[in-house]
Design an enzyme around this catalytic site. Structure first.
Site, mmCIF file in Angstrom:
data_model
loop_
_atom_site.group_PDB
_atom_site.id
_atom_site.type_symbol
_atom_site.label_atom_id
_atom_site.label_comp_id
_atom_site.label_asym_id
_atom_site.label_seq_id
_atom_site.Cartn_x
_atom_site.Cartn_y
_atom_site.Cartn_z
ATOM 1 C CG ASP A 121 -0.540 -0.347 2.500
ATOM 2 O OD1 ASP A 121 0.729 -0.012 2.813
ATOM 3 O OD2 ASP A 121 -1.237 -1.414 2.988
ATOM 4 C CE LYS B 180 -7.707 4.484 2.644
ATOM 5 N NZ LYS B 180 -7.628 4.600 3.971
ATOM 6 C CG MET C 13 -2.779 7.119 10.890
ATOM 7 S SD MET C 13 -3.887 5.944 10.583
ATOM 8 C CE MET C 13 -3.777 4.933 12.314
HETATM 9 N N1 SAH Z 1 1.966 0.203 10.735
HETATM 10 C C1 SAH Z 1 2.780 1.506 10.478
HETATM 11 C C2 SAH Z 1 1.548 2.540 10.882
HETATM 12 C C3 SAH Z 1 0.299 2.939 9.821
HETATM 13 S S1 SAH Z 1 -0.450 4.168 10.347
HETATM 14 C C4 SAH Z 1 3.931 1.597 11.297
HETATM 15 O O1 SAH Z 1 4.050 0.769 12.032
HETATM 16 O O2 SAH Z 1 4.552 2.600 11.277
HETATM 17 C C5 SAH Z 1 0.004 5.354 9.246
HETATM 18 C C6 SAH Z 1 0.745 6.533 9.911
HETATM 19 O O3 SAH Z 1 2.062 5.943 10.318
HETATM 20 C C7 SAH Z 1 0.904 7.735 9.342
HETATM 21 O O4 SAH Z 1 -0.044 8.685 9.288
HETATM 22 C C8 SAH Z 1 1.955 8.423 10.142
HETATM 23 O O5 SAH Z 1 1.513 8.990 11.348
HETATM 24 C C9 SAH Z 1 3.082 7.110 10.561
HETATM 25 N N2 SAH Z 1 4.049 6.934 9.696
HETATM 26 C C10 SAH Z 1 4.392 5.799 8.939
HETATM 27 N N3 SAH Z 1 5.362 6.100 8.122
HETATM 28 C C11 SAH Z 1 5.988 7.295 8.466
HETATM 29 C C12 SAH Z 1 7.206 7.768 8.308
HETATM 30 N N4 SAH Z 1 8.168 7.330 7.455
HETATM 31 N N5 SAH Z 1 7.358 9.144 8.894
HETATM 32 C C13 SAH Z 1 6.684 9.584 9.698
HETATM 33 N N6 SAH Z 1 5.241 9.003 9.945
HETATM 34 C C14 SAH Z 1 5.194 7.808 9.480
#
Ligand code: SAH
Length: 467
Positions: free
Chosen positions: A250, A272, A385
């Protein structure tokens, strides 16, 4: 890609070399090892070349260059200190659309000579697009170190059985699996060690049992892709991506991570994107089930860790319900990736005895979180998020007792080349975030630990001094 890599067959083809110096000798040597018929034009030649001429391994025109020397040539290499001559040969060759390389003169060349690792029949060519030949040489040294010297033996061994395996195993997937087992296991070791008889015997046994095996059942690996930097993938994730038939990914999975997957694995995007139909979770679940049932090895790649705000739980449930085997491979979640990259300690003996991960996702325009718990002192709060709901979060935390001077960091695209950080306080962050217009995935970290790592950040000091 600045240049297009190909491997040219020069067996018995005529090649012109202009120049008789040491670099010319190196090129002649390479050309001869590729089976080319070399004609050399130079007034004077170094000893090595003289020797090759004496042995009649190359032909020598002991005179100046003439345009007609180019006729019938497959390739031209110029290695002379005579600039005017180099330019003349280059333009004459290019007029005839003949590939030409002038040593150390990329502007006069229509192709680049890569750095080469020669483990015949395996050849590895490295190019930095002409930008840094020294770097190409370093990369070559690393590859040479990593590859067993006898790897060519393994390729020759595989070649013996190529046709037989192709006839025995019909599907390309079965063949790939078969060769994976050969190269990764005992057979590969035997062939590398030069014990070809034992290797042959075992290969035939394996081929026999592969023919009789029923199509292996597919499965889904739910794999964490980490926060973006491909170096932060686990070795297991990398290995599975190299073997997968299908990769389902995704939006959070960075292109650099995706590039680590096997070239011809099918890639399916289920995230999305603005203006596109976005697949519902149950559509994704159904897709995973049907891909696995068709016998595929599926890697379901998710940004960060699959089980942290990633709906991984729902996918596991659906797969288990459908009787599909599933394995989870953890990844570095955004909180850990971003904390490391900004050197923010998530816990600290003096400032934070706990660290809480929450989602700031809006539901009906609001965020329902346990505010009294989040506003407690001596802890770090990480909000996933949370970019949209930032104003609500900051206001509620202050309402529930946190000081408006509490430091907060927003990290956008953490661990990637596009990483940006905005550091402020609960009182100032909303305005700063608006000014910065953050658009990529953004993580929000709140707590005194941010002050620890960024204590010398002048902007943060100013903001805190105003309280
Ligand atoms: N499973 C993912 C989280 C998914 S929710 C994890 O473990 O990281 C999606 C949110 O993750 C985004 O809205 C943001 O808040 C955060 N996120 C994911 N990758 C990121 C990155 N490289 N830098 C900053 N925030 C990140």
């Amino acid at each position: 890609m600045q240049t297009f890599p190909i491997f040219l067959s020069l067996q018995d083809r005529p090649v012109l070399v202009v120049g008789g110096s040491e670099p010319a000798a190196r090129k002649v040597e390479l050309l001869l090892s590729a089976g080319a018929r070399v004609t050399l034009i130079a007034d004077t030649v170094v000893g090595e070349i003289a020797q090759l001429i004496a042995e009649a391994r190359i032909s020598w025109a002991g005179r100046g260059f003439d345009d007609d020397d180019l006729s019938g040539m497959a390739l031209v290499i110029v290695a002379t200190g005579d600039e005017a001559l180099a330019a003349r040969v280059s333009s004459a060759a290019q007029r005839r659309s003949l590939p030409v390389n002038v040593v150390d003169r990329p502007l006069l060349s229509s192709f680049i000579m890569p750095a080469i690792v020669d483990r015949a029949p395996i050849t590895i060519a490295i190019s930095t697009g002409g930008t840094a030949p020294a770097l190409a040489r370093r990369i070559r040294a690393e590859i040479e170190r990593a590859l067993p010297a006898a790897i060519g033996r393994l390729a020759r061994f595989a070649e013996i059985f190529r046709v037989q395996v192709r006839r025995t195993l019909e599907s390309s997937r079965d063949r790939r699996r078969f060769w994976d087992r050969v190269f990764a296991g005992r057979i590969g070791e035997l062939a590398l060690a030069g014990d070809e008889i034992a290797a042959r015997r075992e290969l035939i046994r394996l081929l026999d049992s592969a023919r009789n095996e029923n199509a292996p059942a597919g499965m889904v690996h739910l794999v964490g892709a980490g926060p973006g930097d491909p170096d932060l993938l686990t070795m297991k994730a990398h290995r599975l991506m190299q073997r997968a038939d299908v990769i389902v990914y995704d939006r959070l999975v960075s292109p650099e991570v995706l590039a680590m997957a096997r070239r011809d694995a099918e890639r399916i995007f289920v995230g999305k994107r603005r203006g596109e139909h976005c697949q519902t979770q149950s559509e994704i679940n159904r897709r995973l089930v049907s891909l696995a049932r068709a016998g595929n090895s599926v890697v379901r790649l998710k940004g960060g860790d699959p089980l942290v705000f990633g709906r991984g739980g729902e996918e596991i449930e659906a797969l288990v319900r459908a009787g599909v085997a599933v394995e989870v491979v953890p990844g570095i979640t955004a909180a850990l990736g971003c904390a490391a990259s900004a050197a923010i300690p998530l816990t600290h003996r003096d400032h934070a005895q706990a660290c809480i991960f929450v989602t700031g996702q809006l539901k009906d325009g609001t965020v329902s979180l346990d505010w009294p718990m989040l506003a407690r002192p001596r802890q770090t709060v990480v909000v996933y998020m949370g970019a949209e709901s930032l104003p609500i979060i900051a206001a509620r935390l202050v309402e529930h007792g946190l000081s408006p001077a509490t430091p907060i960091a927003l990290i956008e695209n953490g661990t990637t080349n596009q990483e940006r950080r905005v550091v402020g306080t609960l009182a100032t962050i909303e305005q700063q975030a608006r000014r910065a217009a953050l658009e990529g995935p953004t993580l929000c970290m709140i707590g005194e630990v941010i002050g620890v790592s960024l204590a010398r950040d002048p902007e943060l000091q100013d903001q805190r001094a105003s309280f």
